[in-house]
Design a protein around this motif. Sequence first.
Motif, mmCIF file in Angstrom:
data_model
loop_
_atom_site.group_PDB
_atom_site.id
_atom_site.type_symbol
_atom_site.label_atom_id
_atom_site.label_comp_id
_atom_site.label_asym_id
_atom_site.label_seq_id
_atom_site.Cartn_x
_atom_site.Cartn_y
_atom_site.Cartn_z
ATOM 1 N N ARG A 237 -1.810 1.704 -4.825
ATOM 2 C CA ARG A 237 -2.330 0.376 -4.509
ATOM 3 C C ARG A 237 -1.204 -0.579 -4.140
ATOM 4 O O ARG A 237 -1.309 -1.351 -3.184
ATOM 5 C CB ARG A 237 -3.131 -0.148 -5.696
ATOM 6 N N VAL A 238 -0.089 -0.535 -4.877
ATOM 7 C CA VAL A 238 1.050 -1.411 -4.581
ATOM 8 C C VAL A 238 1.638 -1.080 -3.212
ATOM 9 O O VAL A 238 1.923 -1.979 -2.411
ATOM 10 C CB VAL A 238 2.116 -1.298 -5.692
ATOM 11 N N VAL A 239 1.817 0.203 -2.927
ATOM 12 C CA VAL A 239 2.383 0.605 -1.636
ATOM 13 C C VAL A 239 1.459 0.185 -0.501
ATOM 14 O O VAL A 239 1.912 -0.332 0.527
ATOM 15 C CB VAL A 239 2.657 2.124 -1.615
ATOM 16 N N TRP A 240 0.157 0.384 -0.661
ATOM 17 C CA TRP A 240 -0.799 -0.008 0.383
ATOM 18 C C TRP A 240 -0.727 -1.506 0.644
ATOM 19 O O TRP A 240 -0.624 -1.939 1.799
ATOM 20 C CB TRP A 240 -2.217 0.396 -0.013
ATOM 21 N N ASN A 241 -0.785 -2.318 -0.398
ATOM 22 C CA ASN A 241 -0.801 -3.770 -0.215
ATOM 23 C C ASN A 241 0.492 -4.286 0.398
ATOM 24 O O ASN A 241 0.471 -5.119 1.307
ATOM 25 C CB ASN A 241 -1.065 -4.462 -1.550
ATOM 26 N N ARG A 242 1.622 -3.786 -0.069
ATOM 27 C CA ARG A 242 2.902 -4.269 0.469
ATOM 28 C C ARG A 242 3.137 -3.801 1.904
ATOM 29 O O ARG A 242 3.653 -4.552 2.726
ATOM 30 C CB ARG A 242 4.046 -3.838 -0.428
ATOM 31 N N THR A 243 2.762 -2.570 2.200
ATOM 32 C CA THR A 243 2.930 -2.072 3.563
ATOM 33 C C THR A 243 1.998 -2.797 4.526
ATOM 34 O O THR A 243 2.392 -3.135 5.642
ATOM 35 C CB THR A 243 2.682 -0.554 3.611
ATOM 36 N N ALA B 181 0.855 -5.880 4.204
ATOM 37 C CA ALA B 181 1.401 -7.223 4.402
ATOM 38 C C ALA B 181 2.603 -7.197 5.344
ATOM 39 O O ALA B 181 2.749 -8.072 6.212
ATOM 40 C CB ALA B 181 1.790 -7.830 3.060
ATOM 41 N N TRP B 182 3.465 -6.185 5.188
ATOM 42 C CA TRP B 182 4.644 -6.058 6.057
ATOM 43 C C TRP B 182 4.234 -5.799 7.501
ATOM 44 O O TRP B 182 4.776 -6.405 8.428
ATOM 45 C CB TRP B 182 5.526 -4.927 5.536
ATOM 46 N N ARG B 183 3.235 -4.917 7.702
ATOM 47 C CA ARG B 183 2.786 -4.610 9.064
ATOM 48 C C ARG B 183 2.122 -5.816 9.707
ATOM 49 O O ARG B 183 2.323 -6.089 10.895
ATOM 50 C CB ARG B 183 1.828 -3.425 9.045
ATOM 51 N N ARG B 184 1.326 -6.562 8.940
ATOM 52 C CA ARG B 184 0.696 -7.767 9.483
ATOM 53 C C ARG B 184 1.727 -8.812 9.853
ATOM 54 O O ARG B 184 1.618 -9.479 10.888
ATOM 55 C CB ARG B 184 -0.293 -8.340 8.482
ATOM 56 N N THR C 267 3.665 -1.032 14.395
ATOM 57 C CA THR C 267 4.489 -0.254 13.486
ATOM 58 C C THR C 267 4.026 1.191 13.490
ATOM 59 O O THR C 267 2.842 1.465 13.320
ATOM 60 C CB THR C 267 4.380 -0.821 12.059
ATOM 61 N N SER C 268 4.949 2.106 13.672
ATOM 62 C CA SER C 268 4.615 3.527 13.660
ATOM 63 C C SER C 268 4.662 4.064 12.231
ATOM 64 O O SER C 268 5.123 3.401 11.303
ATOM 65 C CB SER C 268 5.596 4.308 14.532
ATOM 66 N N THR D 292 6.555 6.460 11.220
ATOM 67 C CA THR D 292 7.958 6.678 10.865
ATOM 68 C C THR D 292 8.592 5.396 10.340
ATOM 69 O O THR D 292 9.329 5.415 9.348
ATOM 70 C CB THR D 292 8.735 7.192 12.094
ATOM 71 N N GLN D 293 8.292 4.271 10.989
ATOM 72 C CA GLN D 293 8.824 2.994 10.522
ATOM 73 C C GLN D 293 8.245 2.611 9.165
ATOM 74 O O GLN D 293 8.959 2.110 8.288
ATOM 75 C CB GLN D 293 8.522 1.899 11.544
ATOM 76 N N ALA D 294 6.947 2.850 8.985
ATOM 77 C CA ALA D 294 6.319 2.538 7.704
ATOM 78 C C ALA D 294 6.851 3.438 6.599
ATOM 79 O O ALA D 294 7.021 3.000 5.454
ATOM 80 C CB ALA D 294 4.800 2.662 7.823
ATOM 81 N N ASN D 295 7.119 4.687 6.919
ATOM 82 C CA ASN D 295 7.684 5.604 5.939
ATOM 83 C C ASN D 295 9.103 5.176 5.553
ATOM 84 O O ASN D 295 9.501 5.291 4.390
ATOM 85 C CB ASN D 295 7.669 7.029 6.483
ATOM 86 N N ALA D 296 9.868 4.687 6.516
ATOM 87 C CA ALA D 296 11.202 4.166 6.219
ATOM 88 C C ALA D 296 11.098 2.921 5.342
ATOM 89 O O ALA D 296 11.940 2.701 4.456
ATOM 90 C CB ALA D 296 11.945 3.852 7.512
ATOM 91 N N TYR D 297 10.065 2.118 5.555
ATOM 92 C CA TYR D 297 9.845 0.948 4.714
ATOM 93 C C TYR D 297 9.516 1.369 3.286
ATOM 94 O O TYR D 297 9.959 0.736 2.320
ATOM 95 C CB TYR D 297 8.729 0.078 5.297
ATOM 96 N N LEU D 298 8.754 2.453 3.125
ATOM 97 C CA LEU D 298 8.459 2.988 1.799
ATOM 98 C C LEU D 298 9.745 3.419 1.105
ATOM 99 O O LEU D 298 9.948 3.125 -0.081
ATOM 100 C CB LEU D 298 7.490 4.167 1.895
ATOM 101 N N THR D 299 10.615 4.092 1.824
ATOM 102 C CA THR D 299 11.895 4.507 1.254
ATOM 103 C C THR D 299 12.713 3.293 0.834
ATOM 104 O O THR D 299 13.332 3.298 -0.240
ATOM 105 C CB THR D 299 12.677 5.355 2.265
ATOM 106 N N ALA D 300 12.694 2.246 1.649
ATOM 107 C CA ALA D 300 13.420 1.027 1.292
ATOM 108 C C ALA D 300 12.801 0.360 0.067
ATOM 109 O O ALA D 300 13.520 -0.185 -0.779
ATOM 110 C CB ALA D 300 13.417 0.065 2.482
#
Length: 83
Positions: free
Chosen positions: A27-33, A35-38, A48-49, A51-59
């Motif tokens: 739930r936290v990853v979904w909400n933050r990702t 918000a970041w994509r919006r 946002t692809s 790959t970019q979203a996955n890199a954001y998860l790693t960050a």
Amino acid sequence: MRAAYKCRVYPTPEQAAVLNRTFGCVRVVWNRTLAWRRARFHGDQTCTSFTQANAYLTAMKTTDDLSWLNEVSSVPLQQVIRH
């Protein structure tokens, strides 16, 4: 012929704790990702692809306040980004 099956799972208290922790992290990853994509789309008009979203998860996992995301499996976290 199609058949439907119903099943019910009765997890042990330890399994329920792991499931609750995993669902909370998802739930936290979904909400933050989301918000970041919006913010990226409305600010820069860029899409946002995965790959970019996955890199954001790693960050996210490397920050101090979200380091607890490393305690659960990475597969559900990547799946929530993919879907």
